[in-house]
Design a protein around this motif. Structure first.
Motif, PDB file in Angstrom:
ATOM      1  N   ARG A   6       0.836  -1.200   0.000  1.00  0.00           N
ATOM      2  CA  ARG A   6       0.000   0.000   0.000  1.00  0.00           C
ATOM      3  C   ARG A   6       0.865   1.241   0.000  1.00  0.00           C
ATOM      4  NH1 ARG A   6      -4.513  -1.887   4.524  1.00  0.00           N
ATOM      5  NH2 ARG A   6      -4.599  -4.044   3.881  1.00  0.00           N
ATOM      6  N   ASP A   7       0.260   2.357  -0.379  1.00  0.00           N
ATOM      7  CA  ASP A   7       0.984   3.621  -0.372  1.00  0.00           C
ATOM      8  C   ASP A   7       1.148   4.165   1.039  1.00  0.00           C
ATOM      9  OD1 ASP A   7       1.193   3.574  -3.117  1.00  0.00           O
ATOM     10  OD2 ASP A   7      -0.687   4.659  -3.413  1.00  0.00           O
ATOM     11  N   ASN A   8       0.312   3.715   1.952  1.00  0.00           N
ATOM     12  CA  ASN A   8       0.343   4.187   3.327  1.00  0.00           C
ATOM     13  C   ASN A   8       1.182   3.222   4.166  1.00  0.00           C
ATOM     14  OD1 ASN A   8      -0.245   4.629   6.073  1.00  0.00           O
ATOM     15  ND2 ASN A   8      -2.246   5.503   5.578  1.00  0.00           N
ATOM     16  N   PRO A   9       2.399   3.622   4.615  1.00  0.00           N
ATOM     17  CA  PRO A   9       3.254   2.686   5.363  1.00  0.00           C
ATOM     18  C   PRO A   9       2.589   2.125   6.611  1.00  0.00           C
ATOM     19  CG  PRO A   9       4.534   4.578   4.647  1.00  0.00           C
ATOM     20  CD  PRO A   9       3.102   4.894   4.341  1.00  0.00           C
ATOM     21  N   ALA A  10       1.853   2.957   7.349  1.00  0.00           N
ATOM     22  CA  ALA A  10       1.210   2.466   8.577  1.00  0.00           C
ATOM     23  C   ALA A  10       0.167   1.408   8.256  1.00  0.00           C
ATOM     24  CB  ALA A  10       0.583   3.634   9.335  1.00  0.00           C
ATOM     25  N   ALA A  11      -0.597   1.622   7.196  1.00  0.00           N
ATOM     26  CA  ALA A  11      -1.618   0.639   6.816  1.00  0.00           C
ATOM     27  C   ALA A  11      -0.967  -0.653   6.341  1.00  0.00           C
ATOM     28  CB  ALA A  11      -2.517   1.224   5.730  1.00  0.00           C
ATOM     29  N   GLU A  12       0.114  -0.532   5.575  1.00  0.00           N
ATOM     30  CA  GLU A  12       0.799  -1.738   5.119  1.00  0.00           C
ATOM     31  C   GLU A  12       1.385  -2.500   6.296  1.00  0.00           C
ATOM     32  OE1 GLU A  12       4.439  -3.313   2.273  1.00  0.00           O
ATOM     33  OE2 GLU A  12       3.887  -1.194   2.203  1.00  0.00           O
ATOM     34  N   LEU A  13       1.956  -1.770   7.264  1.00  0.00           N
ATOM     35  CA  LEU A  13       2.525  -2.432   8.434  1.00  0.00           C
ATOM     36  C   LEU A  13       1.434  -3.162   9.210  1.00  0.00           C
ATOM     37  CD1 LEU A  13       5.118  -2.899  10.049  1.00  0.00           C
ATOM     38  CD2 LEU A  13       4.493  -0.909  11.432  1.00  0.00           C
ATOM     39  N   ASP A  14       0.276  -2.526   9.382  1.00  0.00           N
ATOM     40  CA  ASP A  14      -0.823  -3.193  10.078  1.00  0.00           C
ATOM     41  C   ASP A  14      -1.209  -4.488   9.372  1.00  0.00           C
ATOM     42  OD1 ASP A  14      -0.995  -1.290  12.062  1.00  0.00           O
ATOM     43  OD2 ASP A  14      -2.621  -0.164  11.102  1.00  0.00           O
ATOM     44  N   ALA A  15      -1.240  -4.454   8.040  1.00  0.00           N
ATOM     45  CA  ALA A  15      -1.590  -5.658   7.291  1.00  0.00           C
ATOM     46  C   ALA A  15      -0.541  -6.750   7.473  1.00  0.00           C
ATOM     47  CB  ALA A  15      -1.758  -5.313   5.812  1.00  0.00           C
ATOM     48  N   LEU A  16       0.732  -6.369   7.438  1.00  0.00           N
ATOM     49  CA  LEU A  16       1.801  -7.348   7.618  1.00  0.00           C
ATOM     50  C   LEU A  16       1.742  -7.999   8.996  1.00  0.00           C
ATOM     51  CD1 LEU A  16       4.746  -5.352   6.021  1.00  0.00           C
ATOM     52  CD2 LEU A  16       3.920  -7.563   5.217  1.00  0.00           C
ATOM     53  N   LEU A  17       1.448  -7.211  10.002  1.00  0.00           N
ATOM     54  CA  LEU A  17       1.450  -7.707  11.378  1.00  0.00           C
ATOM     55  C   LEU A  17       0.154  -8.384  11.780  1.00  0.00           C
ATOM     56  CD1 LEU A  17       3.261  -4.703  13.121  1.00  0.00           C
ATOM     57  CD2 LEU A  17       4.249  -6.892  12.429  1.00  0.00           C
ATOM     58  N   SER A  18      -0.791  -8.450  10.859  1.00  0.00           N
ATOM     59  CA  SER A  18      -2.081  -9.074  11.172  1.00  0.00           C
ATOM     60  C   SER A  18      -2.060 -10.588  11.007  1.00  0.00           C
ATOM     61  CB  SER A  18      -3.178  -8.485  10.273  1.00  0.00           C
ATOM     62  OG  SER A  18      -2.986  -8.882   8.912  1.00  0.00           O
ATOM     63  N   GLU A  19      -0.980 -11.146  10.492  1.00  0.00           N
ATOM     64  CA  GLU A  19      -0.905 -12.600  10.314  1.00  0.00           C
ATOM     65  C   GLU A  19      -1.025 -13.298  11.673  1.00  0.00           C
ATOM     66  OE1 GLU A  19       2.004 -15.993   8.304  1.00  0.00           O
ATOM     67  OE2 GLU A  19       2.850 -14.095   8.977  1.00  0.00           O
ATOM     68  N   PRO A  20      -1.898 -14.273  11.808  1.00  0.00           N
ATOM     69  CA  PRO A  20      -1.998 -15.008  13.078  1.00  0.00           C
ATOM     70  C   PRO A  20      -0.686 -15.736  13.384  1.00  0.00           C
ATOM     71  CG  PRO A  20      -3.913 -15.416  11.689  1.00  0.00           C
ATOM     72  CD  PRO A  20      -2.913 -14.702  10.836  1.00  0.00           C
ATOM     73  N   LEU A  21      -0.350 -15.813  14.652  1.00  0.00           N
ATOM     74  CA  LEU A  21       0.897 -16.459  15.049  1.00  0.00           C
ATOM     75  C   LEU A  21       0.959 -17.910  14.586  1.00  0.00           C
ATOM     76  CD1 LEU A  21       1.973 -15.408  18.669  1.00  0.00           C
ATOM     77  CD2 LEU A  21       3.340 -15.366  16.588  1.00  0.00           C
ATOM     78  N   ASN A  22      -0.154 -18.638  14.703  1.00  0.00           N
ATOM     79  CA  ASN A  22      -0.119 -20.044  14.300  1.00  0.00           C
ATOM     80  C   ASN A  22       0.135 -20.191  12.814  1.00  0.00           C
ATOM     81  OD1 ASN A  22      -2.620 -19.061  13.545  1.00  0.00           O
ATOM     82  ND2 ASN A  22      -3.751 -20.898  14.136  1.00  0.00           N
ATOM     83  N   ALA A  23      -0.328 -19.214  12.022  1.00  0.00           N
ATOM     84  CA  ALA A  23      -0.048 -19.246  10.584  1.00  0.00           C
ATOM     85  C   ALA A  23       1.431 -19.007  10.314  1.00  0.00           C
ATOM     86  CB  ALA A  23      -0.902 -18.206   9.871  1.00  0.00           C
ATOM     87  N   ALA A  24       2.048 -18.118  11.087  1.00  0.00           N
ATOM     88  CA  ALA A  24       3.484 -17.872  10.916  1.00  0.00           C
ATOM     89  C   ALA A  24       4.302 -19.101  11.306  1.00  0.00           C
ATOM     90  CB  ALA A  24       3.906 -16.669  11.755  1.00  0.00           C
TER      91      ALA A  24
END
Length: 397
Positions: A6-24
């Motif tokens: 995304r063009d918005n770094p904060a929004a992109e960071l939120d999306a990246l960090l939204s991955e569930p831990l068990n999925a990681a």
């Protein structure tokens, strides 16, 4: 995991960090097997340099053996490395391109190409499965990790609050975008997200000016490369330089570099053979004569001091820290001199995965009325610097 940039770094960071831990966790365990199937751990290592040799040692530590090395250096073709044959990439592709996974083990700060180019070269030669070696590192972290910013992705997710807080520290869009790209790399091994442009020295003159009374403190002087860059910029127009380098092999290179300067420059430089930290003591050190010599291991004993005790007679204007992972400890030993002198700080934040956010947060706790910037000085995650600049030195904003 798919994340739309995304063009918005904060929004992109939120999306990246939204991955569930068990999925990681699942991704760490399975990414290599899924990408290499059905070939399993039948692999060729592309790149017989330092990282390739380290990968070989780590593989053998868990009972794995590569089929061969592939390398573009013609002088290595046909010469074994510790019992493993090295082939030109074109020959290796003919021998193994259809029945082995090629793992890219070219990853260093001096590379002139990018991961995408290495992968494309091998695919053009007929290699059907080409992967960054980081996927294998995720599968066997006990053998491979941590290694500089390469570590398990779930550790980023568990530090989500700190990661988000660090993003908010940065003063410009370039820093925020670079920060998110670096987080993305740590989570997804996305080499292409990281900036294509980088500085050639530590002195970001678009952010701050260098004056005639600069007092440069070079923590991790190596062979004097930063001092040489500073002298190219300033000539004899500076006050003094104090250079710390604990590696005896690097020390000889540093002394030689200093000896090549004119007398009016040479007499302003004070080299000191000490490590730096939060307290004074003797520490173990692995003397390698390279830019990766570090404290905490090895058979050499060196004296460790603090900047607060060493710089009592100096008023530093610029302090560079590049000390192979000991930056945070050394900053704790520099609290008084930073508060007293308000220098520009340039701190390496790539030696560990979490230094990307831990070092900016630590700097923010030490520095009042400073602005913070993130700038790469190398490719693909290497030589990343966090700058802390006092408001009175800032050129922009």
């Amino acid at each position: 995991m798919t994340v739309i940039k995304r063009d918005n770094p904060a929004a992109e960071l939120d999306a990246l960090l939204s991955e569930p831990l068990n999925a990681a966790f699942e991704r760490e365990r399975n990414a290599f097997d899924e990408a290499s199937a059905p070939l399993g751990e039948r692999v060729v290592l592309y790149g017989a340099g330092r990282f390739g040799r380290r990968t070989l040692d780590c593989m053998r530590g868990i009972g794995l053996e590569p089929l061969a090395f592939a390398d573009n250096n013609p002088d290595l073709d046909g010469k074994p490395l510790d019992g493993v044959p090295i082939y030109a990439a074109s020959r290796a592709a003919v021998l193994y391109g259809k029945d082995a996974t090629f793992l890219i083990t070219v990853w260093n700060s001096s590379a002139t190409d990018r991961m995408v180019h290495r992968i494309q070269q091998l695919k053009d030669l007929g290699c059907e499965r080409v992967l960054p070696v980081g996927l294998l590192c995720w599968k066997h972290p006990e053998a491979f990790l941590p290694y500089y910013p390469l570590d398990l992705p779930h550790k980023v997710l568990t530090a989500a609050n700190e990661v988000k807080a660090a993003l908010n520290l940065f003063a410009d869009e370039a820093s925020r975008s670079e920060f998110v790209a670096q987080v993305r790399f740590r989570l997804l091994l996305d080499y292409e997200a990281i900036s294509l442009t980088y500085a050639t020295d530590h002195f970001q003159q678009n952010l701050f000016d260098l004056g005639n009374e600069e007092v440069l403190i070079d923590c991790g002087a190596f062979d004097g490369d930063t001092i040489a860059a500073f002298v190219r910029l300033r000539g004899h127009l500076f006050s003094s330089i104090v250079a710390f380098e604990p590696d005896p092999l690097n020390w000889a290179k540093l002394e030689f570099r200093i000896s090549t300067f004119p007398d009016d420059i040479k007499r302003k430089i004070t080299p000191l053979p000490y490590a730096l930290g939060s307290s004074a003591c003797m520490v173990q050190f692995n003397s390698t004569g390279t830019d990766v010599a570090k404290i905490g291991q090895g058979s050499t004993s060196v004296k460790r001091l603090t900047l607060d005790q060493t710089l009592r007679d100096y008023t530093p204007t610029f302090i560079k820290f590049d000390i192979e992972g000991a930056e945070m400890d050394a900053l704790m030993g520099a609290r008084e001199v930073v508060a007293r002198s308000r220098p520009v700080l340039a701190v390496s934040c790539y030696h560990e995965q979490s230094h990307l956010w831990d070092i900016p947060l630590q700097l923010a706790s030490l520095c009042r009325d400073y602005h913070f910037f993130l700038r790469p000085q190398g490719v693909e995650g290497w030589d990343l610097l966090c700058y802390a600049i006092p408001v009175e030195r800032l050129k922009i904003l």
